[in-house]
Design a protein around this motif. Structure first.
Motif, PDB file in Angstrom:
ATOM      1  N   SER A 102       0.812  -1.224   0.000  1.00 47.30           N
ATOM      2  CA  SER A 102       0.000   0.000   0.000  1.00 47.30           C
ATOM      3  C   SER A 102       0.840   1.267   0.000  1.00 47.30           C
ATOM      4  N   GLY A 103       2.145   1.136   0.090  1.00 53.42           N
ATOM      5  CA  GLY A 103       2.992   2.318   0.171  1.00 53.42           C
ATOM      6  C   GLY A 103       2.962   2.975   1.533  1.00 53.42           C
ATOM      7  N   GLY A 104       2.772   2.164   2.581  1.00 46.38           N
ATOM      8  CA  GLY A 104       2.799   2.700   3.942  1.00 46.38           C
ATOM      9  C   GLY A 104       1.496   3.319   4.382  1.00 46.38           C
ATOM     10  N   ARG A 105       0.347   2.742   3.956  1.00 50.39           N
ATOM     11  CA  ARG A 105      -0.960   3.308   4.301  1.00 50.39           C
ATOM     12  C   ARG A 105      -1.750   2.468   5.294  1.00 50.39           C
ATOM     13  N   LEU A 106      -1.177   1.381   5.805  1.00 45.91           N
ATOM     14  CA  LEU A 106      -1.933   0.479   6.663  1.00 45.91           C
ATOM     15  C   LEU A 106      -1.963   0.979   8.101  1.00 45.91           C
ATOM     16  N   ASN A 107      -3.150   0.876   8.718  1.00 45.15           N
ATOM     17  CA  ASN A 107      -3.358   1.247  10.119  1.00 45.15           C
ATOM     18  C   ASN A 107      -4.034   0.075  10.831  1.00 45.15           C
ATOM     19  N   PRO A 108      -3.265  -0.896  11.319  1.00 47.36           N
ATOM     20  CA  PRO A 108      -3.895  -2.057  11.954  1.00 47.36           C
ATOM     21  C   PRO A 108      -4.411  -1.719  13.356  1.00 47.36           C
ATOM     22  N   GLY A 109      -5.696  -1.991  13.570  1.00 48.35           N
ATOM     23  CA  GLY A 109      -6.263  -1.880  14.902  1.00 48.35           C
ATOM     24  C   GLY A 109      -6.510  -3.258  15.472  1.00 48.35           C
ATOM     25  N   VAL A 110      -6.212  -3.453  16.755  1.00 48.28           N
ATOM     26  CA  VAL A 110      -6.337  -4.772  17.373  1.00 48.28           C
ATOM     27  C   VAL A 110      -7.029  -4.656  18.721  1.00 48.28           C
ATOM     28  N   SER A 111      -7.472  -5.807  19.231  1.00 53.44           N
ATOM     29  CA  SER A 111      -8.052  -5.869  20.569  1.00 53.44           C
ATOM     30  C   SER A 111      -7.733  -7.229  21.171  1.00 53.44           C
ATOM     31  N   VAL A 112      -7.959  -7.371  22.467  1.00 51.63           N
ATOM     32  CA  VAL A 112      -7.692  -8.640  23.136  1.00 51.63           C
ATOM     33  C   VAL A 112      -8.988  -9.225  23.688  1.00 51.63           C
ATOM     34  N   GLY A 113      -8.843 -10.388  24.308  1.00 57.45           N
ATOM     35  CA  GLY A 113      -9.988 -11.082  24.870  1.00 57.45           C
ATOM     36  C   GLY A 113     -10.228 -12.400  24.154  1.00 57.45           C
ATOM     37  N   PRO A 114     -10.929 -13.326  24.791  1.00 52.89           N
ATOM     38  CA  PRO A 114     -11.225 -14.616  24.152  1.00 52.89           C
ATOM     39  C   PRO A 114     -12.062 -14.410  22.898  1.00 52.89           C
ATOM     40  N   PRO A 115     -11.915 -15.282  21.905  1.00 52.43           N
ATOM     41  CA  PRO A 115     -12.767 -15.203  20.716  1.00 52.43           C
ATOM     42  C   PRO A 115     -14.241 -15.274  21.090  1.00 52.43           C
ATOM     43  N   THR A 116     -15.059 -14.598  20.316  1.00 49.43           N
ATOM     44  CA  THR A 116     -16.498 -14.639  20.528  1.00 49.43           C
ATOM     45  C   THR A 116     -17.002 -16.081  20.457  1.00 49.43           C
ATOM     46  N   HIS A 117     -17.888 -16.439  21.397  1.00 45.00           N
ATOM     47  CA  HIS A 117     -18.432 -17.800  21.472  1.00 45.00           C
ATOM     48  C   HIS A 117     -17.305 -18.829  21.560  1.00 45.00           C
ATOM     49  N   TYR A 118     -16.344 -18.560  22.425  1.00 51.04           N
ATOM     50  CA  TYR A 118     -15.143 -19.389  22.484  1.00 51.04           C
ATOM     51  C   TYR A 118     -15.455 -20.850  22.789  1.00 51.04           C
ATOM     52  N   GLU A 119     -16.433 -21.114  23.622  1.00 53.14           N
ATOM     53  CA  GLU A 119     -16.744 -22.498  23.962  1.00 53.14           C
ATOM     54  C   GLU A 119     -17.168 -23.296  22.736  1.00 53.14           C
ATOM     55  N   GLN A 120     -17.793 -22.624  21.778  1.00 53.38           N
ATOM     56  CA  GLN A 120     -18.241 -23.316  20.575  1.00 53.38           C
ATOM     57  C   GLN A 120     -17.135 -23.459  19.529  1.00 53.38           C
ATOM     58  N   VAL A 121     -16.152 -22.555  19.552  1.00 54.11           N
ATOM     59  CA  VAL A 121     -15.156 -22.539  18.478  1.00 54.11           C
ATOM     60  C   VAL A 121     -13.778 -23.031  18.915  1.00 54.11           C
ATOM     61  N   ARG A 122     -13.587 -23.248  20.200  1.00 57.66           N
ATOM     62  CA  ARG A 122     -12.249 -23.515  20.713  1.00 57.66           C
ATOM     63  C   ARG A 122     -11.606 -24.753  20.107  1.00 57.66           C
ATOM     64  N   GLU A 123     -12.382 -25.798  19.890  1.00 61.67           N
ATOM     65  CA  GLU A 123     -11.795 -27.029  19.360  1.00 61.67           C
ATOM     66  C   GLU A 123     -11.372 -26.877  17.901  1.00 61.67           C
ATOM     67  N   ALA A 124     -12.057 -26.036  17.164  1.00 60.09           N
ATOM     68  CA  ALA A 124     -11.660 -25.790  15.780  1.00 60.09           C
ATOM     69  C   ALA A 124     -10.471 -24.849  15.698  1.00 60.09           C
ATOM     70  N   LEU A 125     -10.409 -23.893  16.635  1.00 58.27           N
ATOM     71  CA  LEU A 125      -9.375 -22.857  16.577  1.00 58.27           C
ATOM     72  C   LEU A 125      -8.079 -23.299  17.245  1.00 58.27           C
ATOM     73  N   TYR A 126      -8.190 -23.874  18.441  1.00 60.84           N
ATOM     74  CA  TYR A 126      -7.013 -24.301  19.200  1.00 60.84           C
ATOM     75  C   TYR A 126      -7.250 -25.706  19.767  1.00 60.84           C
ATOM     76  N   PRO A 127      -7.264 -26.727  18.922  1.00 58.20           N
ATOM     77  CA  PRO A 127      -7.620 -28.076  19.398  1.00 58.20           C
ATOM     78  C   PRO A 127      -6.679 -28.633  20.455  1.00 58.20           C
ATOM     79  N   ASP A 128      -5.415 -28.213  20.461  1.00 59.63           N
ATOM     80  CA  ASP A 128      -4.437 -28.765  21.400  1.00 59.63           C
ATOM     81  C   ASP A 128      -4.094 -27.822  22.547  1.00 59.63           C
ATOM     82  N   THR A 129      -4.433 -26.541  22.417  1.00 62.11           N
ATOM     83  CA  THR A 129      -3.993 -25.552  23.416  1.00 62.11           C
ATOM     84  C   THR A 129      -5.136 -24.673  23.909  1.00 62.11           C
TER      85      THR A 129
END
Length: 342
Positions: A102-129
């Motif tokens: 982009s020629g130096g135009r990126l502005n990444p915004g981030v946040s923390v916290g468990p993924p939304t609906h983590y109990e439902q997605v945890r095995e797909a996202l982090y099956p071992d950890t």
């Protein structure tokens, strides 16, 4: 009308990029066309939001890579990337790559916290950890260090015909100062300031105290001031506000009715803190640009910022977004003291 203490310097907008699951290409193309329109109208920045396992943009970095090749000036941001879904090392590589493209135009915004609906997605996202993953600020610190050029490994040099680096490649030197934290709590504002990030505020905050009435603008103002008090740049530290703002100057009667109904449906959640986290939502602002400018100038937190990323409503049509953006750039922005970029 009260005068804003900080004239509006940078005007941006945020979109979710919805699509029809039966034909996702059209929705993604619509998002890219809206970004192109934003550049033609002179907006300073455009931001896209993650929607994992939903019918919205799941890979903003990929979408912004495409946008970088269809625009030349407008800054491209994520608001925000939830780091619970990401590996900081791999994300640092992707961000640096798109920033270079982009020629130096990126502005990444981030946040923390468990993924939304983590109990439902945890095995797909982090099956071992899934039980040991850290979803706190340490994840952001890792990303910051990697983007800013701290070593990712203790090894560098040649192995046979290949050469290895100990820092993320490509390295984009300016990207480290264009990292944003999307925060709605006092603790997040402090952490972002302490670590030299920029601060993205939105239409939701945490009403953390129970001894005083919940006032959205006052809470957001306290976050902004605490952030700047902690930041190395002090009062010059960058803060962007992201309220839902819908100008109606050129809207049809049908659009005005739709916009008003949208805001009315969402209004009850703004009257008191919601849920165990005591989330407090700002009312959506709908009206002519003159009316909106008056309401924004009366907003205590708005008076503390000089850049915004107004959020587009999630469920409208392409034509609605084009009308809203056009009115923002030609009517509301100038009413707030902004002038379009070239």
């Amino acid at each position: 009308m009260p005068i804003a203490s900080r004239p509006l310097r940078r005007l941006g907008f945020l979109t979710i990029g919805l699509f029809d699951p039966a034909g996702p290409a059209r929705g993604h193309e619509s998002t890219l066309e809206i970004i192109e329109l934003g550049e033609r109208l002179g907006f300073d920045s455009t931001w896209v939001r993650h929607r994992h396992l939903q019918y919205g943009i799941s890979s903003p970095v990929a979408v912004l890579a495409a946008a970088s090749q269809r625009t030349r000036r407008i800054e491209l941001g994520t608001a925000v990337t939830p780091l619970g879904w990401e590996n900081p090392l791999r994300l640092a590589e992707d961000l640096a790559t798109v920033d270079i493209l982009s020629g130096g135009r990126l502005n990444p915004g981030v946040s923390v916290g468990p993924p939304t609906h983590y109990e439902q997605v945890r095995e797909a996202l982090y099956p071992d950890t899934s039980d040991t993953e850290d979803f706190g600020y340490e994840r952001v610190r890792r990303l910051l260090d990697l983007v800013r050029g701290e070593p990712a490994t203790g090894f560098s040099g040649a192995v046979g015909f290949e050469t290895f680096s100990d820092v993320v490649q490509p390295h984009s030197p300016g990207l480290g100062r264009r990292l944003w934290y999307g925060g709605g709590s006092l603790g997040s504002a402090r952490w972002a300031g302490d670590h030299g990030m920029n601060l993205l505020t939105s239409s939701v905050v945490k009403a953390e105290g129970t001894d005083t009435p919940a006032d959205f603008a006052a809470i957001q103002l306290s976050h902004i001031r605490e952030f700047r008090a902690r930041h190395p740049d002090g009062e010059a530290a960058r803060v962007s506000q992201g309220l839902v703002v819908i100008p109606t100057d050129s809207a049809t009667p049908e659009q005005r009715a739709k916009y008003a109904a949208y805001a009315d449906r969402r209004l009850p959640r703004t009257t008191a803190p919601q849920g165990p986290a005591r989330l407090l939502f700002a009312p959506d602002l709908v009206g002519t640009s003159a009316e909106l400018a008056e309401r924004l100038h009366a907003h205590a937190a708005f008076r503390e910022v000089d850049e915004v990323a107004f959020a587009l409503p999630f469920t409208f049509e392409h034509e609605d977004y084009a009308q809203i953006l056009t009115d923002m750039a030609t009517e509301l922005g100038p009413a707030l003291g902004w002038r379009p970029g070239g």
